[in-house]
Enzyme design. Structure first.
Site, PDB file in Angstrom:
ATOM      1  N   ARG A   1     -10.328 -11.368   0.984  1.00  0.00           N
ATOM      2  CA  ARG A   1     -11.194 -12.351   0.327  1.00  0.00           C
ATOM      3  C   ARG A   1     -10.541 -13.735   0.315  1.00  0.00           C
ATOM      4  NH1 ARG A   1     -11.306  -8.883  -5.131  1.00  0.00           N
ATOM      5  NH2 ARG A   1     -11.120  -7.234  -3.565  1.00  0.00           N
TER       6      ARG A   1
ATOM      7  N   LYS B   1       0.843  -1.190   0.000  1.00  0.00           N
ATOM      8  CA  LYS B   1       0.000   0.000   0.000  1.00  0.00           C
ATOM      9  C   LYS B   1       0.878   1.240   0.000  1.00  0.00           C
ATOM     10  CE  LYS B   1      -4.005  -1.754   2.569  1.00  0.00           C
ATOM     11  NZ  LYS B   1      -5.013  -1.661   1.497  1.00  0.00           N
TER      12      LYS B   1
HETATM   13  N1  BES Z   1      -8.339  -3.760   3.784  1.00  0.00           N
HETATM   14  C1  BES Z   1      -8.424  -3.311   2.460  1.00  0.00           C
HETATM   15  C2  BES Z   1      -9.704  -2.523   2.167  1.00  0.00           C
HETATM   16  C3  BES Z   1      -9.835  -1.202   2.866  1.00  0.00           C
HETATM   17  C4  BES Z   1      -9.419  -0.038   2.255  1.00  0.00           C
HETATM   18  C5  BES Z   1     -10.430  -1.123   4.102  1.00  0.00           C
HETATM   19  C6  BES Z   1      -9.562   1.167   2.903  1.00  0.00           C
HETATM   20  C7  BES Z   1     -10.581   0.074   4.732  1.00  0.00           C
HETATM   21  C8  BES Z   1     -10.144   1.233   4.141  1.00  0.00           C
HETATM   22  C9  BES Z   1      -8.383  -4.489   1.498  1.00  0.00           C
HETATM   23  O1  BES Z   1      -7.641  -5.568   1.902  1.00  0.00           O
HETATM   24  C10 BES Z   1      -7.782  -3.967   0.232  1.00  0.00           C
HETATM   25  O2  BES Z   1      -6.674  -3.544   0.260  1.00  0.00           O
HETATM   26  N2  BES Z   1      -8.555  -4.005  -0.851  1.00  0.00           N
HETATM   27  C11 BES Z   1      -8.115  -3.512  -2.100  1.00  0.00           C
HETATM   28  C12 BES Z   1      -8.634  -4.438  -3.170  1.00  0.00           C
HETATM   29  C13 BES Z   1      -8.033  -4.207  -4.520  1.00  0.00           C
HETATM   30  C14 BES Z   1      -6.573  -4.610  -4.521  1.00  0.00           C
HETATM   31  C15 BES Z   1      -8.798  -5.011  -5.543  1.00  0.00           C
HETATM   32  C16 BES Z   1      -8.659  -2.107  -2.297  1.00  0.00           C
HETATM   33  O3  BES Z   1      -9.767  -1.828  -1.871  1.00  0.00           O
HETATM   34  O4  BES Z   1      -7.941  -1.285  -2.867  1.00  0.00           O
HETATM   35 ZN    ZN Z   2      -5.560  -5.400   1.434  1.00  0.00          ZN
END
Ligand code: BES
Ligand code: ZN
Ligand code: ZN
Length: 463
Positions: free
Chosen positions: A313, A239
């Site tokens: 997921r 991230k």
């Molecule tokens: N934990 C995150 C989602 C999230 C983002 C929760 C912001 C709370 C605040 C999840 O694991 C994630 O990173 N999802 C990605 C998915 C993408 C790679 C398809 C996302 O939402 O960017």
């Molecule tokens: Zn994630």
């Protein structure tokens, strides 16, 4: 905050909820107007000399009262008044009690100087004995929500998969719940390869936690599954620095299901409740799982990893599969997860995304949520979005090939791990937006909100 239910008050300081119509007729109209108070929702005005705290409400419905009580609690905490009274009725006691407890919540575990000001609120009613059980119920639900908030707010250094399991065991002991924790060896035996892959680069091995509340003569059986990423760095699909901050909240789904089973057991609901949690830390390292890996999930389905940040997921795929094997024929199967940023784009930060196949069930939960003062919005499945998860080399991809509709494609990925007999019983709740806030809103202060707890307990109560 100490809240008492009584029929006579010991102080004069009073909290008053007031609409703009009432303000126009109030004997304090001049004083309040001079202070610039218009009785708008989430606004308050303390007339110190008169010992009256006025809080604006749009009308006197339960949701407005809950919000106003939270505003009152926040305002009182900042004042020098220690005790205040609030007149309650059968209609208002529950939302008011919840609002006071949730609004007064503060997470000061890491502060050297604690705000140890104890406020006493006297809820006054002539019928106070008849209101006792409603009062107790509201306290249980609000305190379970604060319990969830505390877990989510705790740092990833203090809550990792191992300590999360300890916490669950502690709750099980206190509330006489059954508890089983799968450690690395058992996870290998269970072929939970998706969970193991996500947790591989962490120094804290993953845990799969199962708690059960089994009252005698239970009317229904409900399975609750929670995403428990004690930290989500994104893994090798790392991230950006600013998005990583707050990712301790990626355990909010798991923390919520703990809060739900806590409340259900303390309320003595005649519903069998199972909570399943995948507690994992998503980190980077020489042994990290990678984009391009193919994982064989517990269900036997193979998953092409194209983004290690879509880890929730993967964890849920194994936990859902395990839960459905452990608890046959549930009446309801709900999962809670801070799953996608896309859900926030779709619905905003204040609304939990609800996805699933049963329109009736979505409608029922929507009503329970609204009664409990939580916002939900339904996001619809469709066959075109489903196609975007197709993999050329495995059974399914962990991300969609197009960026739009990300909350729905994530839910459609989970759907691939829901057994045919449970399709109509399953709902997925994306709490990515609602679980955590950096600016207070409604009954929520800075940090974790405990999203999902109140609405699910309300749903269970209605069964
Ligand atoms: N934990 C995150 C989602 C999230 C983002 C929760 C912001 C709370 C605040 C999840 O694991 C994630 O990173 N999802 C990605 C998915 C993408 C790679 C398809 C996302 O939402 O960017
Ligand atoms: Zn994630
Ligand atoms: Zn995540």
């Amino acid at each position: 905050m100490n809240i008492k239910l009584t029929n006579k008050s010991s102080t004069k300081t009073e909290i008053k909820f007031i609409t703009s119509e009432e303000l126009a007729k109030s004997r304090y109209k001049k004083l309040l107007e001079n202070a610039g108070f218009e009785a708008k929702e989430e606004s308050s005005c303390f007339l110190y000399e008169k010992e009256k705290l006025f809080v604006g409400v749009e009308d006197k419905n339960a949701n407005s009262l809950r919000t106003a009580a939270a505003v009152a609690a926040r305002t009182l905490k900042k004042s020098n008044f220690k005790t205040a009274i609030l007149t309650v009725s059968e209609k208002s006691i529950k939302p008011v009690t919840e609002g006071l407890i949730l609004g007064a919540y503060e997470f000061d575990k890491y502060k050297t100087e604690k705000n140890d000001k104890k406020i006493i609120i006297e809820l006054v009613s002539k019928k106070h004995t008849e209101l006792k059980s409603l009062f107790k119920e509201a306290k249980t639900v609000a305190e379970a929500t604060c319990y969830t908030r505390d877990i989510v707010n705790t740092t990833p250094d203090d809550i990792n998969p191992e300590t999360f399991a300890k916490l669950a065991k502690k709750l099980a002991k206190e509330n006489s719940l059954e508890c089983a924790v799968l450690e690395e060896k058992e996870l290998k035996k269970e072929k939970c390869n998706a969970i193991l892959a996500v947790g591989r680069a962490s120094v804290h091995a993953p845990r799969l936690i199962h708690l059960a509340y089994k009252p005698k003569n239970a009317k229904k059986r409900v399975v609750l599954v929670g995403k428990g990423l004690t930290y989500d760095s994104g893994g090798l699909s790392l991230k950006p620095a600013t998005s990583m901050v707050t990712m301790k909240m990626d355990k909010a789904g798991a923390s919520a299901v703990l809060g739900m089973i806590k409340a259900a057991s303390e309320m003595g609901l005649d519903i069998e409740v199972h909570a399943f949690i995948g507690a994992v830390e998503n980190m980077i390292g020489g042994n990290a799982y990678k984009p391009d890996d193919v994982l064989k999930s517990r269900s036997g389905k193979t998953i092409e990893v194209r983004n290690t940040d879509a880890e929730g997921r993967l964890v849920l795929a194994d936990v859902l599969d395990y839960a459905q094997d452990k608890v046959k024929n549930p009446d309801y199967l709900f999962d809670f997860a801070t799953l996608t940023g896309a859900c926030m784009v779709a619905l905003g930060q204040y609304t939990t995304g609800v996805m699933g196949h049963s329109s009736r069930l979505k409608h029922t939960i929507g009503k329970a949520a609204s009664n409990a003062g939580e916002l939900t919005g339904s996001l619809p499945f469709n066959k075109h979005l489903r196609k975007l998860l197709k993999s050329e080399i495995a059974d399914i991809c962990n991300i969609a090939s197009k960026p739009y509709g990300g909350a729905i494609t994530a839910a459609l990925f989970l759907d691939a791990f829901i057994k045919e007999e449970n399709k109509q019983k399953w709902l997925h709740f994306d709490i990515a937006g609602t679980a955590y806030t950096e600016s207070p809103w409604d009954v929520n202060n800075y940090g974790a909100t405990g999203a999902g707890v109140r609405m699910t307990v309300e749903f269970l109560k209605g069964l």
